[in-house]
Motif scaffolding. Sequence first.
Motif, PDB file in Angstrom:
ATOM      1  N   UNK A  86       1.051  -1.327   0.393  1.00  0.00           N
ATOM      2  CA  UNK A  86      -0.134  -0.055   0.299  1.00  0.00           C
ATOM      3  C   UNK A  86       0.720   1.428   0.268  1.00  0.00           C
ATOM      4  N   UNK A  87       0.341   2.051   0.191  1.00  0.00           N
ATOM      5  CA  UNK A  87       0.438   2.972   0.367  1.00  0.00           C
ATOM      6  C   UNK A  87       0.695   4.145   1.988  1.00  0.00           C
ATOM      7  N   UNK A  88       2.401   4.963   2.034  1.00  0.00           N
ATOM      8  CA  UNK A  88       1.908   5.945   3.319  1.00  0.00           C
ATOM      9  C   UNK A  88       2.559   7.512   2.751  1.00  0.00           C
ATOM     10  N   UNK A  89       1.961   7.913   3.887  1.00  0.00           N
ATOM     11  CA  UNK A  89       1.822   9.744   3.126  1.00  0.00           C
ATOM     12  C   UNK A  89       1.877  10.030   4.297  1.00  0.00           C
ATOM     13  N   UNK A  90       3.476  10.293   4.761  1.00  0.00           N
ATOM     14  CA  UNK A  90       3.579  10.974   5.998  1.00  0.00           C
ATOM     15  C   UNK A  90       2.972  12.889   5.587  1.00  0.00           C
TER      16      UNK A  90
END
Length: 260
Positions: A86-90
Amino acid sequence: MLQVPKGVDWGEDKARLVVAIADVSHYVRPGTPLDDEAQLRDFLTSRRQGDATVFVGASSSDKPVRTSLPRAVDLAAEHEHVTLGGVVIPERHARTSAEHERLLRKQDSGAAFFVSQVVYDTGEAKNTISDYAYACAERGIRPARLIFTLSLCGSEKTLDFLEWLGVDVPRWVGNELRRSHDTLEASYEHCLAAAHELARFCRYLDVPFGFNIESVSTRRVEIDATVQLAQDVARVLGRGAGDEAEVPPQERQPESAFGA
């Protein structure tokens, strides 16, 4: 009718075995949900064992969606050879303080790793790592691998493009890059320092991690520098050649979140 070998006794009912083959493509119209899922299934089937696959949702709610993200995840779960991420967006975590909760939900759905967009603000990234690591500890589960994307910036044009993509570039970093006599060299130093900082923090919290090195520029000088950055970051991971490699992560875990 299926050809039956001679000598087969069908009994008194004289039953017949019939195999009917329908032309499924005749009933699946292009552009329909059934056709979209068929294409996605074909893609998943074509993936090799160990290939990493990441599904990304629409960039906005008004964009047309052919297959919903939850449905795509369900289809991927049918293919055990697919390693789903998946994608992680800080940056999103900086606004909502809830990115770690999204990661946990995605992990529950089968995500084995998470890839970030380009990281220039290590503070935002470390906030995300920390909240995610301690949330996993509270639940008694092992964190999934976090892969941080690093990208060089060799000109003001590239910097403007990164910011247009939604990358949070701290003001002090932007000031240094815009005023440097060698923007590419300054960006290189920052990216390598970011790799060291994030690697140390992940090792301290015992969070599996990695790096994705990419170039958003087509300029040859930036692409060549990106290749060199990948080699230097490999040494941060303990994968360099010979004496140039640093101590492998599994052999070294800092005792403090602070310090060099």
